[in-house]
Design an enzyme around this catalytic site. Sequence first.
Site, PDB file in Angstrom:
ATOM      1  N   HIS A 194     -15.813  -7.127  16.438  1.00 23.73           N
ATOM      2  CA  HIS A 194     -14.722  -7.765  16.392  1.00 23.73           C
ATOM      3  C   HIS A 194     -14.116  -7.718  14.797  1.00 23.73           C
ATOM      4  CE1 HIS A 194     -16.080 -10.416  19.513  1.00 23.73           C
ATOM      5  NE2 HIS A 194     -15.578  -9.327  20.231  1.00 23.73           N
ATOM      6  N   ARG A 301      -8.192   3.093  25.576  1.00 19.57           N
ATOM      7  CA  ARG A 301      -9.810   2.496  25.775  1.00 19.57           C
ATOM      8  C   ARG A 301      -9.740   1.064  26.234  1.00 19.57           C
ATOM      9  NH1 ARG A 301     -10.565   5.445  20.651  1.00 19.57           N
ATOM     10  NH2 ARG A 301     -12.367   7.085  20.989  1.00 19.57           N
ATOM     11  N   GLU A 434     -17.294  14.944  28.517  1.00 16.56           N
ATOM     12  CA  GLU A 434     -17.797  14.478  27.346  1.00 16.56           C
ATOM     13  C   GLU A 434     -19.601  14.638  27.407  1.00 16.56           C
ATOM     14  OE1 GLU A 434     -16.495  10.624  26.533  1.00 16.56           O
ATOM     15  OE2 GLU A 434     -16.857   9.834  28.520  1.00 16.56           O
ATOM     16  N   ASN A 457     -16.345  13.058  20.981  1.00 16.57           N
ATOM     17  CA  ASN A 457     -17.438  12.396  20.157  1.00 16.57           C
ATOM     18  C   ASN A 457     -18.615  12.121  20.895  1.00 16.57           C
ATOM     19  OD1 ASN A 457     -14.979  11.531  18.699  1.00 16.57           O
ATOM     20  ND2 ASN A 457     -14.773   9.475  19.793  1.00 16.57           N
ATOM     21  N   ASP A 458     -18.379  12.013  22.401  1.00 16.15           N
ATOM     22  CA  ASP A 458     -19.681  12.264  23.058  1.00 16.15           C
ATOM     23  C   ASP A 458     -20.222  13.364  23.138  1.00 16.15           C
ATOM     24  OD1 ASP A 458     -20.503   9.431  23.370  1.00 16.15           O
ATOM     25  OD2 ASP A 458     -18.788   8.893  24.399  1.00 16.15           O
ATOM     26  N   CYS A 505      -9.649  14.287  23.222  1.00 21.53           N
ATOM     27  CA  CYS A 505      -9.233  12.970  22.877  1.00 21.53           C
ATOM     28  C   CYS A 505     -10.280  12.382  21.898  1.00 21.53           C
ATOM     29  CB  CYS A 505      -8.861  11.899  24.171  1.00 21.53           C
ATOM     30  SG  CYS A 505     -10.236  11.707  25.028  1.00 21.53           S
TER      31      CYS A 505
HETATM   32  C1  PEP Z   1     -15.225  10.413  23.179  1.00 19.32           C
HETATM   33  O1  PEP Z   1     -16.145  10.438  23.388  1.00 19.32           O
HETATM   34  O2  PEP Z   1     -14.930  11.416  22.593  1.00 19.32           O
HETATM   35  C2  PEP Z   1     -14.143   9.712  23.425  1.00 19.32           C
HETATM   36  C3  PEP Z   1     -12.762   9.854  23.183  1.00 19.32           C
HETATM   37  O3  PEP Z   1     -14.416   8.501  23.930  1.00 19.32           O
HETATM   38  P1  PEP Z   1     -15.274   7.104  23.256  1.00 19.32           P
HETATM   39  O4  PEP Z   1     -15.173   7.532  21.705  1.00 19.32           O
HETATM   40  O5  PEP Z   1     -14.445   6.098  23.574  1.00 19.32           O
HETATM   41  O6  PEP Z   1     -16.638   7.232  23.670  1.00 19.32           O
HETATM   42 MG    MG Z   2     -16.795   8.842  25.056  1.00 17.94          MG
END
Ligand code: PEP
Ligand code: MG
Length: 588
Positions: A194, A301, A434, A457-458, A505
């Site tokens: 938070h 998100r 992802e 990211n994932d 993204c």
């Molecule tokens: C990602 O995994 O790249 C992604 C955009 O989703 P998050 O970062 O919310 O897991």
């Molecule tokens: Mg993700």
Amino acid sequence: MTEKKEIILKGIAAAPGIAIGKAYVFKKELPSVELRALDESEVAGELERLDHALAKSEKELNKILVFAEQKVGEAKAKIFEAQVMVLQDAYLLGAIRKRIREEKKNVEYVVSDEIQKYANLMHAASNEYMHERAHEIEDLKNRIVRNLQQQKLLSKLDGSPIVIAHTLTPADTMILSRNNILAYGTDVGGVTSHAALISRALKIPAVVGAGSLGLTVATGDMLILDGYSGNIIVHPTEERIIEYQRKREHFSAFEAQLAVLKDFPAITLDGKSVELSANIELTEEIDYVVLQGSQGVGLYRTETLLLGRDDVPSEEEQYREYKIIADRIYPQRVIMRTFDVGGDKLIPDMAEEKNPFLGWRGIRMMLDYPEFFKTQLRAMLRASGKNNVAVMFPMISNVQEVRKAMACFNEAKNELRARGVRFDENIQVGVMIEVPAAALMSGIIAQEVKFLSIGSNDLTQYMLAVDRGNHFVSDLYHELEPSVLHTIKFVIENGHRKNVWVGVCGEMASNPLAVPVLVGLGVDELSVVPSMLPEIKKIIRSLHYAECQRLAQTVLHFSTVSEVEECLRDYVHQHCPDIPLAGNNNVI
Ligand code: PEP
Ligand code: MG
């Protein structure tokens, strides 16, 4: 006097910006509570003291609530509403009063003991979300005890410090932000904490999860806090300060210069358009995104709507939030991602997992709760009246999940039709790519949807088997690893073969080094961190698509990430000399 040695601490970049200044170590002295037996004659007085302290605490929290609503908007301010609700909880207050009367123990002790029981239950859970809630409950307990002891909590700070703390509750972040705070740094907490969300909404740079700041930093120490890379530099050398001052100036001068690009399209010098949109987490971010001339929201998100609450937002409540965003971004489009709960994000208490990233997350959880899922889908559909909403499913790992999710989506549509509610009949649905399995099957998955959005990211964490939030292995986490780049190329080609557009993204889309390769690989859309919109646009507008295609081919022949980075660094430096570049591990 010998100069103190410079120390670089690595944390998690939680809110962007560079701050240079003196530290203020914010230590909340925990009120000490001792057990004292009461005489019968003292009981009534103790109960009165309790009522007085409760009323005072409620007044304080309501003040914070109003301030928070103004500063970070209603949705985020709900965290404080939740605390007020605990404070008014009849069951809890009844239990406290009963114990004072029957056990004849002093009010501080009973309040502390009783509320701590709740906090301990939450601490026992194995997820970050519940731990956060436990800290908030403890914060509330300390507030009441402080008010019982008539202690004043420091809220006015001298000068413009960088506030360093073990942890910061949302209330601390809010109250302290009434001072001129340069930045926040904490030992614990994640990007979704938070305090991190509030810092971002308040535009105060922040680094969280830096480990042992309390042991290394003292009030008055000189610090540099870099909210882009997650670094905190303690006792920086003169040269380092000058280097960062330059970077900060460079950032602001550059930002001013970039502002003029707002109304220009993201197009290469030889005419290839790339849709440049933004990632948002909070409704409040939408104004900034619109102001920056974003071509839409590429990733909303939605799971942040669940923050700070135990219940599930109703269809109506969700619809209202989604509608605000859809209306505000109109005529551009918003891609709403269905709740991606689990992993390092919000985790329901019932899920105690050894490997949450490999566990009950994203679409997996939603498919197990179809009614919950459909409530969200109906709310999204209802917000699609202006035909500018798209829906996206996270954490897809096989084609059956896409089909099941689509079946729920169709049911949600039918339910609305039965209610006579209108929505965009041609609403686009896409999935996030992802998980490596989904990347490999992207050609098949693409046949089921209208777009693919690569969650780098994932994808990076699962491809490389490197936990994205674990600082022990953060030096192994590289989105520019050749293996990741080959996978991205494969997904883009698969998507295009099936006539669906492909975006990125994840944070990679906001990485200046990655942009020329992604463009060269033929990506259709980049959805970036809002603060990076102008910079990424500037890069795209400085590139030649044909040259980027050749660059991508060159890069894909390299066998190590260092070679890739070196090549891209030279390239970006040459073509966009103004762009500030991150070094290894994102150290600027
Ligand atoms: C990602 O995994 O790249 C992604 C955009 O989703 P998050 O970062 O919310 O897991
Ligand atoms: Mg993700």
